[in-house]
Motif scaffolding. Structure first.
Motif, mmCIF file in Angstrom:
data_model
loop_
_atom_site.group_PDB
_atom_site.id
_atom_site.type_symbol
_atom_site.label_atom_id
_atom_site.label_comp_id
_atom_site.label_asym_id
_atom_site.label_seq_id
_atom_site.Cartn_x
_atom_site.Cartn_y
_atom_site.Cartn_z
ATOM 1 N N GLU A 11 -27.304 -12.303 27.403
ATOM 2 C CA GLU A 11 -26.116 -11.719 26.829
ATOM 3 C C GLU A 11 -25.106 -11.556 27.878
ATOM 4 O OE1 GLU A 11 -25.799 -11.368 23.588
ATOM 5 O OE2 GLU A 11 -27.814 -11.773 23.171
ATOM 6 N N ASN A 12 -25.389 -12.132 29.121
ATOM 7 C CA ASN A 12 -24.336 -12.077 30.309
ATOM 8 C C ASN A 12 -23.733 -10.523 30.463
ATOM 9 O OD1 ASN A 12 -24.481 -14.832 30.960
ATOM 10 N ND2 ASN A 12 -22.801 -15.274 29.069
ATOM 11 N N ILE A 13 -24.882 -9.642 30.505
ATOM 12 C CA ILE A 13 -24.535 -8.271 30.669
ATOM 13 C C ILE A 13 -25.119 -7.588 31.979
ATOM 14 C CG2 ILE A 13 -26.846 -7.335 29.433
ATOM 15 C CD1 ILE A 13 -23.345 -5.958 28.762
ATOM 16 N N SER A 45 -19.518 -3.495 25.471
ATOM 17 C CA SER A 45 -20.725 -3.309 25.542
ATOM 18 C C SER A 45 -21.141 -2.289 24.294
ATOM 19 C CB SER A 45 -21.409 -2.749 26.949
ATOM 20 O OG SER A 45 -20.554 -1.643 27.196
ATOM 21 N N ARG A 46 -20.497 -1.662 23.986
ATOM 22 C CA ARG A 46 -20.709 -0.684 22.771
ATOM 23 C C ARG A 46 -19.603 -0.717 21.711
ATOM 24 N NH1 ARG A 46 -24.467 2.519 25.193
ATOM 25 N NH2 ARG A 46 -24.476 4.130 23.276
ATOM 26 N N PRO A 47 -19.766 -1.693 20.696
ATOM 27 C CA PRO A 47 -18.916 -2.159 20.114
ATOM 28 C C PRO A 47 -18.173 -1.116 19.182
ATOM 29 C CG PRO A 47 -20.518 -3.663 19.975
ATOM 30 C CD PRO A 47 -21.052 -2.323 20.659
ATOM 31 N N LYS A 48 -16.691 -1.128 19.044
ATOM 32 C CA LYS A 48 -16.002 0.041 18.141
ATOM 33 C C LYS A 48 -16.114 1.147 18.228
ATOM 34 C CE LYS A 48 -15.318 -4.127 15.180
ATOM 35 N NZ LYS A 48 -15.477 -4.854 13.742
ATOM 36 N N SER A 49 -16.576 1.665 19.340
ATOM 37 C CA SER A 49 -16.917 3.322 19.514
ATOM 38 C C SER A 49 -16.533 4.195 20.550
ATOM 39 C CB SER A 49 -18.526 3.128 19.898
ATOM 40 O OG SER A 49 -18.674 2.469 21.248
ATOM 41 N N PHE A 50 -15.346 3.597 21.450
ATOM 42 C CA PHE A 50 -14.802 4.528 22.371
ATOM 43 C C PHE A 50 -14.275 5.689 22.123
ATOM 44 C CE2 PHE A 50 -11.099 5.660 25.216
ATOM 45 C CZ PHE A 50 -12.200 5.930 26.298
ATOM 46 N N GLY A 51 -13.376 5.524 20.972
ATOM 47 C CA GLY A 51 -12.562 6.731 20.213
ATOM 48 C C GLY A 51 -13.275 7.945 19.771
ATOM 49 N N ARG A 52 -14.503 7.375 19.093
ATOM 50 C CA ARG A 52 -15.200 8.195 18.386
ATOM 51 C C ARG A 52 -16.272 8.946 19.358
ATOM 52 N NH1 ARG A 52 -18.420 4.970 14.285
ATOM 53 N NH2 ARG A 52 -18.220 3.411 15.732
ATOM 54 N N ALA A 53 -16.799 8.255 20.566
ATOM 55 C CA ALA A 53 -17.598 8.567 21.279
ATOM 56 C C ALA A 53 -16.951 9.797 22.428
ATOM 57 C CB ALA A 53 -18.188 7.519 22.320
ATOM 58 N N LEU A 54 -15.481 9.449 22.742
ATOM 59 C CA LEU A 54 -14.766 10.342 23.400
ATOM 60 C C LEU A 54 -14.557 11.666 22.674
ATOM 61 C CD1 LEU A 54 -13.730 10.622 26.172
ATOM 62 C CD2 LEU A 54 -11.493 9.742 25.371
ATOM 63 N N ARG A 55 -14.254 11.391 21.366
ATOM 64 C CA ARG A 55 -13.895 12.625 20.695
ATOM 65 C C ARG A 55 -15.207 13.626 20.488
ATOM 66 N NH1 ARG A 55 -14.501 14.677 15.294
ATOM 67 N NH2 ARG A 55 -12.946 15.789 14.479
ATOM 68 N N THR A 84 -23.783 3.275 31.922
ATOM 69 C CA THR A 84 -24.507 2.352 32.268
ATOM 70 C C THR A 84 -23.626 1.115 32.861
ATOM 71 O OG1 THR A 84 -26.099 2.811 30.676
ATOM 72 C CG2 THR A 84 -26.255 0.619 31.376
ATOM 73 N N VAL A 85 -24.065 0.775 34.184
ATOM 74 C CA VAL A 85 -23.008 -0.261 35.036
ATOM 75 C C VAL A 85 -23.437 -1.565 34.430
ATOM 76 C CG1 VAL A 85 -22.152 -1.024 37.142
ATOM 77 C CG2 VAL A 85 -22.614 1.410 36.803
ATOM 78 N N ASN A 86 -22.557 -2.385 34.100
ATOM 79 C CA ASN A 86 -22.730 -3.685 33.726
ATOM 80 C C ASN A 86 -21.565 -4.603 33.938
ATOM 81 O OD1 ASN A 86 -20.731 -3.801 31.047
ATOM 82 N ND2 ASN A 86 -22.187 -2.037 30.725
ATOM 83 N N ARG A 87 -21.762 -5.730 33.530
ATOM 84 C CA ARG A 87 -20.379 -6.736 33.909
ATOM 85 C C ARG A 87 -19.042 -6.723 33.516
ATOM 86 N NH1 ARG A 87 -23.172 -13.054 34.242
ATOM 87 N NH2 ARG A 87 -25.320 -12.472 35.086
#
Length: 374
Positions: free
Chosen positions: A199-201, A131-141, A158-161
């Protein structure tokens, strides 16, 4: 004249200082607005902050787009501080670095900061990045940098599918591994100009019930360190209250039975990144005026849309076709007007996303798409 119960100025103003963002999140309610508008120049924002200061506004929430993508962010923060206001920041977290954090040590920037909220939507890149493309590592850092440096960091999930089956892992990550004192939740929602159902979200009713059950259990497990102001956790709590009261023979709660759900119109306004003034950023389709061109206080006190939104609380649910024969109307506030507008085009209607009968599968007026009924 304005409502006698309304303060002379909003307590808080939510400001999208930029439409630029380094991500393209699936459920972003602001996505369409970003494309069609240009950023207000920095000097006009500073002038606006001066206006807010004169009116006695207490705090602003600076967001985007991505707030840290604005080249003059700290000049804007200094403008907020110069006008005796406090501030919060909403961010995706991916642009937070040690160098960025060092800027907060200048002047009173850190002292006047109430919180920096980061969005985390999964316990791993596999989930979060859907849902938040290519961002997990940077967001967690970015989140860990804030936590380690002692900043008032908060997280919104944000809870989603894509993440509804990952909530337990998310809670473990944020509360046990990162060590946050708490985090908040909401859900992907139909509002604004963007239709996220395509977007089936948005959660299906079955997924929503699961989210309600899981979040309730996790909140109890973690001593209520998981919070919410809207979404599955709040709905689960309200349904339990409703069922308990019905079992005890009660049929209503004080302050319920009318379209009274929106308290924001009594204490805050929103501003889009091109200077368009709106009741709030998720009611971005309701334009009230423009920063620097229209009198902000007059909009707050007297604009017909603001007056009408405040008067929703006087509309009894019994007067609505969707609600007049509902056994739960004495417990209900009609739901968020943004969802009502998205569903029917009229904010003086109920929001089916917040409807008890819809949640219980008892509603005869469901207008959500077939995809959401599955």
């Amino acid at each position: 004249m304005g409502d006698s119960q309304v303060m002379s100025a909003p307590r808080k103003v939510d400001i999208s200082i930029t439409g630029k963002c380094n991500l393209a999140c699936q459920y972003c309610f602001y996505a369409d607005e970003m494309v069609r508008r240009t950023d207000l120049p920095t000097e006009r924002w500073i002038s606006f902050f001066n206006e807010l200061g004169r009116l006695g506004v207490m705090s602003v929430c600076l967001t985007g787009g991505e707030v840290f993508s604005h080249p003059d962010l700290f000049e804007l923060i200094d403008g907020v501080i110069a006008n005796r206001m406090r501030y919060t920041l909403l961010s995706n977290g991916t642009l937070i670095t040690e160098k960025m954090l060092a800027q907060f040590e200048i002047g009173k920037r850190r002292q006047r900061l109430d919180s920096i909220q980061i969005s985390v939507d999964g316990s791993s890149a596999e989930v979060h990045d859907r849902s938040r493309p290519k961002s997990f590592g940077r967001a967690l850092r970015g989140l860990k940098l804030l936590k380690e440096a002692g900043y008032p960091a908060t997280v919104r999930v944000t809870v989603n599918r894509f993440n509804v089956d990952d909530l337990e892992n998310v809670a473990h990550l944020l509360l046990e591994e990162v060590g946050l004192s708490s985090f908040s939740t909401n859900e992907a929602y139909a509002c604004g100009a963007t239709d996220r159902t395509e977007e089936n979200i948005i959660l299906t009713p079955i997924q929503r019930k699961k989210a309600m059950q899981v979040l309730t259990r996790l909140s109890e497990k973690y001593d209520h360190r998981i919070g919410a102001q809207a979404g599955p956790l709040i709905l689960a709590q309200e349904l339990k209250t409703l069922d308990d009261m019905l079992a005890n023979g009660q049929t209503s709660l004080p302050g319920r039975g009318t379209l009274s759900s929106c308290g924001g119109v009594f204490n805050q306004l929103g501003v889009l990144h091109d200077g368009t003034i709106v009741p709030c950023t998720i009611l971005s389709v309701l334009h009230l005026g423009t920063v620097g061109k229209d009198n902000f206080q007059n909009i707050w006190l007297n604009h017909p849309i603001m007056v009408a939104l405040r008067q929703r609380r006087e509309i009894p649910l019994s007067s609505l076709d969707t609600c007049r024969d509902c056994a739960y109307q004495g417990f209900c506030k009609g739901g968020c007007p943004a969802g009502a507008i998205h569903d029917s085009g009229d904010f003086n209607t109920r929001n089916p996303m917040d409807c008890y009968r819809v949640l219980k599968g008892e509603d005869p007026f469901i207008t959500l798409s077939d995809d959401l009924r599955a």
